[in-house]
Structure formats: C-alpha cells, structure tokens
Design an enzyme around this catalytic site. Structure first.
Site, short mmCIF file in Angstrom:
data_model
loop_
_atom_site.label_atom_id
_atom_site.label_comp_id
_atom_site.label_asym_id
_atom_site.label_seq_id
_atom_site.Cartn_x
_atom_site.Cartn_y
_atom_site.Cartn_z
N ASN A 7 0.82 -1.17 -0.02
CA ASN A 7 -0.04 0.14 0.03
C ASN A 7 1.03 1.27 -0.01
O ASN A 7 1.69 1.56 1.16
CB ASN A 7 -0.78 -0.05 1.46
CG ASN A 7 -1.59 1.20 1.59
OD1 ASN A 7 -1.76 2.08 0.58
ND2 ASN A 7 -2.37 1.51 2.85
N LYS A 67 0.18 4.24 -0.12
CA LYS A 67 -0.48 5.47 0.50
C LYS A 67 -0.29 6.74 -0.34
O LYS A 67 -0.16 6.42 -1.41
CB LYS A 67 0.30 5.62 2.07
CG LYS A 67 -0.04 4.22 2.73
CD LYS A 67 0.16 4.36 4.24
CE LYS A 67 -0.06 3.15 5.01
NZ LYS A 67 0.01 2.97 6.35
N HIS A 80 -9.31 1.23 5.87
CA HIS A 80 -7.81 1.23 6.20
C HIS A 80 -8.07 2.14 7.47
O HIS A 80 -8.97 3.19 7.42
CB HIS A 80 -6.95 1.84 5.43
CG HIS A 80 -5.52 1.81 5.66
ND1 HIS A 80 -5.19 2.64 6.62
CD2 HIS A 80 -4.66 0.91 5.36
CE1 HIS A 80 -3.75 2.53 7.01
NE2 HIS A 80 -3.48 1.37 6.14
N GLU A 124 -6.42 4.42 8.32
CA GLU A 124 -6.38 5.93 7.99
C GLU A 124 -7.59 6.53 7.51
O GLU A 124 -8.00 7.73 7.70
CB GLU A 124 -5.24 6.28 7.00
CG GLU A 124 -3.80 5.98 7.96
CD GLU A 124 -2.63 5.30 6.96
OE1 GLU A 124 -2.62 5.48 5.77
OE2 GLU A 124 -1.84 5.00 7.68
N GLU A 132 -4.69 -4.83 10.99
CA GLU A 132 -3.77 -3.64 11.25
C GLU A 132 -3.87 -3.01 12.48
O GLU A 132 -4.80 -1.93 12.63
CB GLU A 132 -3.91 -2.83 10.05
CG GLU A 132 -3.55 -3.47 8.52
CD GLU A 132 -2.96 -2.36 7.50
OE1 GLU A 132 -2.19 -2.73 7.04
OE2 GLU A 132 -3.57 -0.97 7.58
N GLY A 172 3.06 2.29 10.84
CA GLY A 172 4.22 3.50 10.82
C GLY A 172 4.95 4.23 11.88
O GLY A 172 5.71 5.10 11.72
N SER A 178 4.12 -1.91 10.32
CA SER A 178 5.68 -1.97 10.44
C SER A 178 6.37 -3.57 9.95
O SER A 178 7.10 -4.05 10.68
CB SER A 178 5.99 -1.69 11.69
OG SER A 178 5.71 -0.34 12.19
P1 13P Z 1 3.40 0.55 7.72
O1 13P Z 1 3.97 -0.88 6.91
O2 13P Z 1 4.06 1.75 7.06
O3 13P Z 1 3.48 0.38 9.31
O4 13P Z 1 1.94 0.61 7.21
C1 13P Z 1 1.21 -0.51 7.15
C2 13P Z 1 -0.28 -0.23 6.43
O5 13P Z 1 -1.09 0.73 7.05
C3 13P Z 1 -0.55 -0.95 5.15
O6 13P Z 1 -1.88 -0.57 4.83
#
Ligand code: 13P
Length: 265
Positions: free
Chosen positions: A24, A26, A109, A111, A181, A187, A227
C-alpha cells in the site's frame, strides 16, 4: 483477466502455503518513481510463488497498470467512492477504477476510519459495491492503542468484521481478504509480536467461522499490517493464522519489499 484465481491459490493445510503480500503506497510516489518501482517489482517478482498486489494513488493507477499488464501482480486502489457515479465531489467510483485496470480495493484502512471518520456502515456499503462489480476487497480491521490497553482488541476486530461484511454472501467471501492492522503498529516501527498478532488472527478466524462456517473461515486469507519489514516478516508469516502482509513503508522500496514478498516456508 486476472493473472490467477482469487483466494483459491491459498492452500492452507496443503504442502505449499501461498502468502498474499500487498504494498500500500499510501500518498507517496510521483509518476516517474511509481513507474520505476512498479517495473522493478514486476521484474523482482516474476518467478515469485505468492500472490502480489500494489496499490498506488488514484492518479498513478493508469501508469502502474500499464507496467503491471501481463505480470503476476494485481493492481489495487486504496479506497473507493460509495456510489457508481454522481454528485460525490472528490471521490473515485468503482466504474472508474475498473476502467483504470484495478482488480482489488483496500477498504476500511485505519487512516480512512480515523483521519477521515469513515464508519463501519460506510465501509459495508463500499464492500458490497466493490463485490457487485467483481473487484476483490481487502477489508482492514484493527484496534487503537487505548482499545488494546483496555483489553478490547478482539472485540473491536469482531465488530469491524461483522459490520463490514454484513449481507456479504459466502459466495462473495472468496473475493475478500481481511487485513489485521493494529493502529498503534502502523508507521511506528513497532510491530505486533508474532504471538500477539497470531492470537488476534485466530480470533478473527473464529468470528468468520461463526458467520460463514469453519470451511470458509479456514480458507480466508488474513494479512498482517503494521511495521512489517524484512527483519520481522518471517517471524510473523510463520505463524499459522498469518497468511500475508499489507505493507506500507517497506513497500516503497524493492530492497525492503522483495525479501518479504518472496518469503516461503
Ligand atoms: P506500515 O507498514 O508503514 O506500518 O503501514 C502499514 C499499513 O498501514 C499498510 O496498509
């Protein structure tokens, strides 16, 4: 045409376990960078035995779609509008995604849930719309740090799955992947331990079994996200209930994505 069958590639209990590893991207990458990274990933994964997906920003879909054509990597979108068309300023519809060559969409997600306040009900409408149009779906679930500390991690995932998949038939379920997640792990560099992640994955599978039966639940792919990186991927992927990864930061470079994507047991 999809490069290969949906979740049927996943042979749990068989000799080879196929993992589903997705990047992803982002809100990262420009056109040139996306083209280059997709080209490198296509080359690096051409003999890969797992299932793969890359989800770039909407504006990069066409570029990445052209690169991935004929490869073993699915093209994903990071979100999708609620309706097929109409007055939805700022949204991108399922029909537009299909036209851009998208085969799968990430929905729910954290976010989207926490920054943009998307609700379980909204997610459910999007899931059903995507499935109606033949898209695969990755439905993300996961708890906030305070929910984990209060001992509510399993209950939060259960609620998000029950509401997110309301009225989704067992026939359509084969096109759905769940991504666990934990929000506190995204992140932050702090991944869930393999044991903690596997415990939640196991409880997610129980929720799916209660909704759809043991067989369907066993066949579901449940990805871990948060992560994930080359140093911790093997420990996570070796756990019985972890069937893949949804990868953010480490999905932005071949050096970090390919070692995870090429994992095999
Ligand atoms: P990270 O791998 O940067 O922690 O992000 C995970 C994520 O949100 C994938 O959708």
């Amino acid at each position: 045409m999809r490069p290969f069958g949906l979740n049927s590639i996943h042979k749990k209990g068989g000799k080879v376990k196929k993992f589903y590893i997705a990047a992803n991207w982002k809100m990262n990458m420009n056109r040139a960078g996306a083209k280059q990274l997709a080209t490198e990933m296509k080359a690096g994964l051409k003999d890969g035995k797992n299932k793969y997906m890359i989800a770039p920003s909407f504006t990069l879909l066409q570029e990445v779609s052209a690169v991935l054509k004929g490869s073993n990597i699915l093209l994903g979108a990071q979100n999708m509008g609620l309706e097929e068309k109409g007055a939805h300023t700022g949204e991108v519809s399922v029909l537009q995604l299909l036209e851009a060559g998208v085969q799968t969409v990430i929905l729910g997600h954290s976010e989207r849930r926490h920054i943009y306040k998307e609700t379980d009900g909204l997610m459910n409408k999007k899931v059903k719309l995507a499935l109606k149009h033949g898209l695969e779906v990755i439905l993300c679930v996961g708890e906030l740090l305070e929910e984990r500390e209060a001992g509510h991690a399993e209950a939060v995932c259960e609620r998000q799955i029950k509401k997110g998949l309301a009225d989704v038939s067992v026939q359509d379920l084969v096109k759905v992947t769940i991504a666990y997640e934990p929000v506190w792990a995204i992140g932050t560099g702090k991944n869930a331990s393999p044991e903690d992640a596997d415990a939640i994955h196991s409880s997610i599978r129980k929720t799916l079994a209660a909704l759809y039966g043991e067989k369907a639940a066993k066949e579901m792919i449940i990805q871990y996200g948060g992560s994930m990186k080359p140093e911790n991927a093997a420990g996570l992927l070796k756990k019985p209930n972890i069937d893949g990864g949804l990868i953010g930061g480490a999905g932005l470079k071949t050096e970090t994505f390919l070692p995870i994507a090429l994992f095999s047991e």
